[in-house]
Every structure is written in C-alpha cells, then in structure tokens.
Design a protein around this motif. Structure first.
Motif, PDB file in Angstrom:
ATOM      1  N   PRO A   1       1.041  -1.337  -0.019  1.00  0.00           N
ATOM      2  CA  PRO A   1       0.231   0.238   0.089  1.00  0.00           C
ATOM      3  C   PRO A   1       1.037   1.177   0.194  1.00  0.00           C
ATOM      4  O   PRO A   1       1.459   1.194   0.275  1.00  0.00           O
ATOM      5  CB  PRO A   1      -0.603  -0.181   1.381  1.00  0.00           C
TER       6      PRO A   1
ATOM      7  N   GLU B   1      -3.324   4.307   2.045  1.00  0.00           N
ATOM      8  CA  GLU B   1      -4.314   3.205   3.772  1.00  0.00           C
ATOM      9  C   GLU B   1      -5.302   3.313   3.679  1.00  0.00           C
ATOM     10  O   GLU B   1      -6.572   2.572   3.945  1.00  0.00           O
ATOM     11  CB  GLU B   1      -4.017   2.205   4.907  1.00  0.00           C
TER      12      GLU B   1
ATOM     13  N   TRP C   1      -7.977   3.267   1.071  1.00  0.00           N
ATOM     14  CA  TRP C   1      -8.742   2.347   0.543  1.00  0.00           C
ATOM     15  C   TRP C   1      -8.857   0.622   1.036  1.00  0.00           C
ATOM     16  O   TRP C   1     -10.020   0.258   0.475  1.00  0.00           O
ATOM     17  CB  TRP C   1      -8.390   2.498  -1.046  1.00  0.00           C
ATOM     18  N   ILE C   2      -8.219   0.820   2.081  1.00  0.00           N
ATOM     19  CA  ILE C   2      -8.583  -1.137   2.975  1.00  0.00           C
ATOM     20  C   ILE C   2      -9.736  -1.300   2.960  1.00  0.00           C
ATOM     21  O   ILE C   2     -10.509  -1.619   2.796  1.00  0.00           O
ATOM     22  CB  ILE C   2      -7.019  -1.147   3.655  1.00  0.00           C
TER      23      ILE C   2
ATOM     24  N   TYR D   1     -12.461  -1.539   1.438  1.00  0.00           N
ATOM     25  CA  TYR D   1     -11.784  -2.978   0.111  1.00  0.00           C
ATOM     26  C   TYR D   1     -12.317  -4.064   1.172  1.00  0.00           C
ATOM     27  O   TYR D   1     -12.851  -5.515   0.164  1.00  0.00           O
ATOM     28  CB  TYR D   1     -10.656  -2.803  -0.265  1.00  0.00           C
ATOM     29  N   ILE D   2     -12.030  -4.477   1.791  1.00  0.00           N
ATOM     30  CA  ILE D   2     -12.193  -6.076   2.759  1.00  0.00           C
ATOM     31  C   ILE D   2     -13.168  -6.662   2.303  1.00  0.00           C
ATOM     32  O   ILE D   2     -13.592  -7.741   1.929  1.00  0.00           O
ATOM     33  CB  ILE D   2     -11.604  -6.107   3.906  1.00  0.00           C
TER      34      ILE D   2
ATOM     35  N   ARG E   1      -7.469  -0.290  -5.109  1.00  0.00           N
ATOM     36  CA  ARG E   1      -6.560  -0.829  -5.047  1.00  0.00           C
ATOM     37  C   ARG E   1      -5.665  -0.801  -5.475  1.00  0.00           C
ATOM     38  O   ARG E   1      -4.159  -0.820  -5.403  1.00  0.00           O
ATOM     39  CB  ARG E   1      -6.671  -2.126  -4.593  1.00  0.00           C
TER      40      ARG E   1
ATOM     41  N   SER F   1      -2.145   1.579  -4.202  1.00  0.00           N
ATOM     42  CA  SER F   1      -0.778   0.567  -4.084  1.00  0.00           C
ATOM     43  C   SER F   1       0.376   0.270  -4.951  1.00  0.00           C
ATOM     44  O   SER F   1      -0.381   0.585  -6.128  1.00  0.00           O
ATOM     45  CB  SER F   1      -1.042  -0.517  -3.347  1.00  0.00           C
TER      46      SER F   1
END
Length: 100
Positions: free
Chosen positions: A11, A14, A16-17, A20-21, A82, A86
């Motif tokens: 990454p 962070e 977007w995380i 995203y998950i 993502r 990243s």
C-alpha cells in the motif's frame, strides 16, 4: 482444474483498505474462490528486489472464475482503488506441474 491468484501488494495509501475488504471477500466467495493466504508474514529465501508488504494467494475452481471476479462490475471500483493506492502485481497461475 484449479487456478491460483498470487498477489504482492504494498500500500502507498491505506485509505482504500477498509472499503475494500468486505466486498472483495464476498465476491471472491461468490466466484468460488478461497483465500489460501493473506499475510504480511513472509520472507525471501532466494532472489533480489523489493519485498512487498502483503502476499495474497487465492485458489479458484477455474480460470474463468478468476477472470469473472476481476471483471465483475461491483469489483471494478475496488480494483481501481487498490491499484491506485498500492504497488501491486497479480499473477494467475494454472495449478499444474508442467515439469513433472
């Protein structure tokens, strides 16, 4: 025949995380995928170059399942987030031993 997505992800942001998950988890399962590993716990045994922050391995029931996941309209904005947030590489590997 099984196929495997092998990703290395570092990454650069962070933000977007969190978004995203959950969708990625659901869509991977929807296409018959199974996470084999999602970890920052890995070490280089051979070779050179940058070491990514994360290694991710997903098992797919077919090549088409992996491609359909990647092209799902619901996944596309998350893929964009993502790749913009990243440095990542995604390899699709056929589950065969071609040297046996």
């Amino acid at each position: 025949m099984a196929y495997y997505s092998v990703l290395d992800v570092t990454p650069t942001s962070e933000s977007w995380i969190p978004a995203y998950i959950a969708p990625a988890n659901r869509l991977v399962a929807q296409y018959g995928g199974k996470y084999i590993a999602r970890t920052s716990s890995h070490e280089r045994l051979d070779g050179q170059g940058d070491t990514p922050a994360l290694r991710i391995i997903i098992q797919w029931p077919s090549k088409q399942a992996a491609i359909d996941f990647m092209n799902d309209p619901e996944y596309l904005p998350h893929l964009k987030a993502r790749t913009e947030g990243s440095v990542s590489n995604h390899y699709l590997i056929e589950g065969i031993d071609g040297l046996a």
